[in-house]
Design an enzyme around this catalytic site. Structure first.
Site, PDB file in Angstrom:
ATOM      1  N   GLY A  10       0.829  -1.208   0.000  1.00 31.73           N
ATOM      2  CA  GLY A  10       0.000   0.000   0.000  1.00 31.73           C
ATOM      3  C   GLY A  10       0.859   1.252   0.000  1.00 31.73           C
ATOM      4  O   GLY A  10       2.092   1.190  -0.104  1.00 31.73           O
ATOM      5  N   ILE A  12       1.472   3.846   2.490  1.00 28.51           N
ATOM      6  CA  ILE A  12       2.430   4.032   3.590  1.00 28.51           C
ATOM      7  C   ILE A  12       3.295   2.779   3.746  1.00 28.51           C
ATOM      8  O   ILE A  12       4.511   2.862   3.952  1.00 28.51           O
ATOM      9  CB  ILE A  12       1.690   4.352   4.918  1.00 28.51           C
ATOM     10  N   ASP A  31       0.169  -8.674   1.709  1.00 30.07           N
ATOM     11  CA  ASP A  31      -0.843  -7.771   1.148  1.00 30.07           C
ATOM     12  C   ASP A  31      -1.779  -8.559   0.242  1.00 30.07           C
ATOM     13  O   ASP A  31      -1.330  -9.425  -0.512  1.00 30.07           O
ATOM     14  CB  ASP A  31      -0.147  -6.636   0.351  1.00 30.07           C
ATOM     15  N   GLY A  36      -3.702  -1.993  -2.503  1.00 29.76           N
ATOM     16  CA  GLY A  36      -2.263  -1.865  -2.750  1.00 29.76           C
ATOM     17  C   GLY A  36      -1.917  -2.311  -4.165  1.00 29.76           C
ATOM     18  O   GLY A  36      -2.748  -2.890  -4.865  1.00 29.76           O
ATOM     19  N   LEU A  76      -0.354  -2.543   9.034  1.00 26.70           N
ATOM     20  CA  LEU A  76      -0.981  -1.438   8.298  1.00 26.70           C
ATOM     21  C   LEU A  76      -2.146  -1.894   7.426  1.00 26.70           C
ATOM     22  O   LEU A  76      -2.894  -1.064   6.922  1.00 26.70           O
ATOM     23  CB  LEU A  76       0.060  -0.741   7.400  1.00 26.70           C
ATOM     24  N   THR A  95     -12.572  -7.116   8.079  1.00 30.02           N
ATOM     25  CA  THR A  95     -11.123  -7.033   7.820  1.00 30.02           C
ATOM     26  C   THR A  95     -10.430  -6.316   8.968  1.00 30.02           C
ATOM     27  O   THR A  95      -9.414  -6.772   9.494  1.00 30.02           O
ATOM     28  CB  THR A  95     -10.855  -6.237   6.520  1.00 30.02           C
ATOM     29  N   ALA A 117      -1.285   0.696  12.864  1.00 29.88           N
ATOM     30  CA  ALA A 117      -1.628   1.993  12.270  1.00 29.88           C
ATOM     31  C   ALA A 117      -3.073   2.314  12.589  1.00 29.88           C
ATOM     32  O   ALA A 117      -3.984   1.630  12.131  1.00 29.88           O
ATOM     33  CB  ALA A 117      -1.438   1.924  10.752  1.00 29.88           C
ATOM     34  N   TYR A 149     -15.289   2.285   9.945  1.00 31.35           N
ATOM     35  CA  TYR A 149     -13.825   2.374   9.945  1.00 31.35           C
ATOM     36  C   TYR A 149     -13.320   2.909  11.281  1.00 31.35           C
ATOM     37  O   TYR A 149     -12.437   2.332  11.903  1.00 31.35           O
ATOM     38  CB  TYR A 149     -13.404   3.295   8.794  1.00 31.35           C
ATOM     39  N   LYS A 153     -11.219   0.845  14.098  1.00 30.47           N
ATOM     40  CA  LYS A 153      -9.857   1.271  14.486  1.00 30.47           C
ATOM     41  C   LYS A 153      -9.810   1.529  15.990  1.00 30.47           C
ATOM     42  O   LYS A 153      -8.828   1.198  16.649  1.00 30.47           O
ATOM     43  CB  LYS A 153      -9.457   2.526  13.707  1.00 30.47           C
TER      44      LYS A 153
HETATM   45  P1  NAD Z   1      -3.490   1.734   1.459  1.00 34.28           P
HETATM   46  O1  NAD Z   1      -4.849   1.367   0.968  1.00 34.28           O
HETATM   47  O2  NAD Z   1      -2.523   2.183   0.442  1.00 34.28           O
HETATM   48  O3  NAD Z   1      -2.869   0.547   2.325  1.00 34.28           O
HETATM   49  C1  NAD Z   1      -3.625  -0.486   2.901  1.00 34.28           C
HETATM   50  C2  NAD Z   1      -3.050  -1.784   2.384  1.00 34.28           C
HETATM   51  O4  NAD Z   1      -3.685  -2.885   3.049  1.00 34.28           O
HETATM   52  C3  NAD Z   1      -3.289  -1.979   0.888  1.00 34.28           C
HETATM   53  O5  NAD Z   1      -2.071  -2.310   0.260  1.00 34.28           O
HETATM   54  C4  NAD Z   1      -4.288  -3.130   0.811  1.00 34.28           C
HETATM   55  O6  NAD Z   1      -4.166  -3.882  -0.368  1.00 34.28           O
HETATM   56  C5  NAD Z   1      -3.927  -3.890   2.075  1.00 34.28           C
HETATM   57  N1  NAD Z   1      -5.026  -4.741   2.581  1.00 34.28           N
HETATM   58  C6  NAD Z   1      -6.329  -4.422   2.732  1.00 34.28           C
HETATM   59  N2  NAD Z   1      -7.012  -5.471   3.227  1.00 34.28           N
HETATM   60  C7  NAD Z   1      -6.112  -6.467   3.392  1.00 34.28           C
HETATM   61  C8  NAD Z   1      -6.200  -7.817   3.872  1.00 34.28           C
HETATM   62  N3  NAD Z   1      -7.366  -8.340   4.245  1.00 34.28           N
HETATM   63  N4  NAD Z   1      -5.071  -8.561   3.915  1.00 34.28           N
HETATM   64  C9  NAD Z   1      -3.872  -8.043   3.497  1.00 34.28           C
HETATM   65  N5  NAD Z   1      -3.729  -6.790   3.032  1.00 34.28           N
HETATM   66  C10 NAD Z   1      -4.839  -6.015   2.980  1.00 34.28           C
HETATM   67  O7  NAD Z   1      -3.696   2.872   2.567  1.00 34.28           O
HETATM   68  P2  NAD Z   1      -2.629   3.663   3.453  1.00 34.28           P
HETATM   69  O8  NAD Z   1      -3.026   5.073   3.377  1.00 34.28           O
HETATM   70  O9  NAD Z   1      -1.245   3.262   3.123  1.00 34.28           O
HETATM   71  O10 NAD Z   1      -3.010   3.130   4.902  1.00 34.28           O
HETATM   72  C11 NAD Z   1      -2.150   2.292   5.667  1.00 34.28           C
HETATM   73  C12 NAD Z   1      -2.698   2.224   7.087  1.00 34.28           C
HETATM   74  O11 NAD Z   1      -2.666   3.528   7.669  1.00 34.28           O
HETATM   75  C13 NAD Z   1      -4.130   1.737   7.192  1.00 34.28           C
HETATM   76  O12 NAD Z   1      -4.251   0.919   8.333  1.00 34.28           O
HETATM   77  C14 NAD Z   1      -4.922   3.012   7.379  1.00 34.28           C
HETATM   78  O13 NAD Z   1      -6.115   2.781   8.112  1.00 34.28           O
HETATM   79  C15 NAD Z   1      -3.946   3.853   8.173  1.00 34.28           C
HETATM   80  N6  NAD Z   1      -4.195   5.295   8.015  1.00 34.28           N
HETATM   81  C16 NAD Z   1      -3.764   5.969   6.909  1.00 34.28           C
HETATM   82  C17 NAD Z   1      -4.000   7.340   6.822  1.00 34.28           C
HETATM   83  C18 NAD Z   1      -3.518   8.162   5.659  1.00 34.28           C
HETATM   84  O14 NAD Z   1      -3.597   9.392   5.742  1.00 34.28           O
HETATM   85  N7  NAD Z   1      -3.008   7.587   4.590  1.00 34.28           N
HETATM   86  C19 NAD Z   1      -4.692   8.009   7.836  1.00 34.28           C
HETATM   87  C20 NAD Z   1      -5.123   7.283   8.927  1.00 34.28           C
HETATM   88  C21 NAD Z   1      -4.844   5.925   9.023  1.00 34.28           C
END
Ligand code: NAD
Length: 311
Positions: A10, A12, A31, A36, A76, A95, A117, A149, A153
């Site tokens: 993904g 981050i 992943d 992602g 994450l 999930t 996260a 969500y 969390k």
């Molecule tokens: P993202 O969608 O790019 O990353 C999430 C990843 O999790 C993806 O690669 C997705 O394919 C994978 N995923 C989803 N369900 C899955 C499963 N069942 N098994 C395996 N992999 C799975 O989003 P991101 O922005 O990189 O977020 C990463 C984390 O940070 C998340 O937990 C999100 O809740 C948290 N977060 C992000 C932000 C932000 O500003 N980007 C803000 C708050 C929280």
């Protein structure tokens, strides 16, 4: 460190994999590629310190097997994004709750260091000046959360906290506030990449509502090293820590900034929230982190200004 990064393909997660490998650690990314992309980690696949497993955190046996090889877990993986969550609330909840339970359980059995996260969404509709980790309203009322969500969390945080106190799991919770950077694509609330793409292609910049809502954007390049530091800081164990940026901007101000930096002549078009997200959606007027705990624990001081993040 031998680390498992769930959600490693993904946005981050892939930057975290880059950082860990560059700093001499071994990494396994897990992943399911739901949001992602393999392209996010393609440049790492020839590195012997990196491997990627396509699978789900809902597969408890797979998670246990991967965690057994590691001493550190960065969790994450999650169902993310307004559209995913609004369209499929129960699937997202499954999930985000069961998947996390599998990962925490495996980490506790392995006595691996664990980082989860989390999100500023756990503060709910709270417009205060600088949201602080000590706010008692967190999880006070999960049923009043804006959506599944946030509730999931918040519950994940609680489960992590229980494992930390009852099983001695060394655990840190990072609450992200609007993190931005390269590789951030997709349909959900990612306002900066959307504005930049609209400005560069000469389309109207679409601002939901009046654009008076204010946000602080954090750079992924500031946040990723902080995650690694927090995981290894003894003082951060069993702590929830805000991570993000310091510079507050209104969404209309952001649109103006993007126009100026890209030199675009796109118009700004205001769209009602309902048109973007459907009935019942309410945005928060303000979301700004108090970063003093991160600063106290690891000397966190975000270095990237908003203009750096946009460009
Ligand atoms: P993202 O969608 O790019 O990353 C999430 C990843 O999790 C993806 O690669 C997705 O394919 C994978 N995923 C989803 N369900 C899955 C499963 N069942 N098994 C395996 N992999 C799975 O989003 P991101 O922005 O990189 O977020 C990463 C984390 O940070 C998340 O937990 C999100 O809740 C948290 N977060 C992000 C932000 C932000 O500003 N980007 C803000 C708050 C929280």
């Amino acid at each position: 460190m031998k680390a498992l990064v769930t959600g490693g393909a993904g946005f981050i997660g892939s930057h975290l994999c880059d950082y860990l490998v560059t700093h001499g650690h071994s990494v396994v990314a897990l992943d399911d590629l739901s949001t992602g992309h393999v392209s996010n980690i393609a440049h790492l696949t020839d590195d012997p310190a990196f491997s990627m497993v396509q699978g789900s955190i809902l597969d408890a046996d797979l998670v246990r097997e991967l965690v057994a090889e590691c001493d550190s877990v960065f969790h994450l993986a999650a169902a993310v994004g307004v559209h995913t969550i609004v369209d499929q609330p129960l699937r997202s909840l499954r999930t985000n709750l069961h998947g996390t339970e599998n990962v925490i359980e495996a980490a506790a059995a392995q006595r691996a260091r664990f980082l989860i996260a989390s999100t500023s969404e756990v503060y709910g509709k709270n417009d205060s000046d600088g949201l602080t980790e000590n706010d008692d309203r967190i999880l006070g009322s999960p049923l009043k959360s804006r959506w599944s969500y946030a509730a999931a969390k918040g519950l994940d945080e609680l489960v992590a906290h229980i494992y930390a106190t009852e099983s001695g799991l060394p655990c840190v919770i990072t609450r992200f506030f609007n993190i931005v950077g390269p590789r951030q694509t997709g349909r959900y609330g990612m306002v900066i990449p959307r504005f930049v793409q609209q400005a560069l292609s000469g389309e109207p910049i679409t601002v939901y509502g009046e654009g008076t809502q204010r946000r602080c954007f954090g750079s992924v390049f500031d946040v990723v090293p902080a995650m690694v530091q927090l995981l290894t800081a003894p003082t951060a164990t069993s702590t929830a820590v805000n991570l993000g940026g310091r510079e507050e901007v209104s969404i209309k101000g952001l649109a103006d900034r993007v126009l100026e930096l890209t030199g675009s002549s796109s118009e700004i078009r205001h769209i009602p929230y309902q048109e973007a997200y459907g009935d019942g959606y309410e945005d928060m007027q303000r979301r700004m982190p108090d970063l003093s705990l991160a600063s106290e624990l690891i000397g966190y001081a975000p270095r990237r200004a908003l203009d750096d993040i946009i460009t």
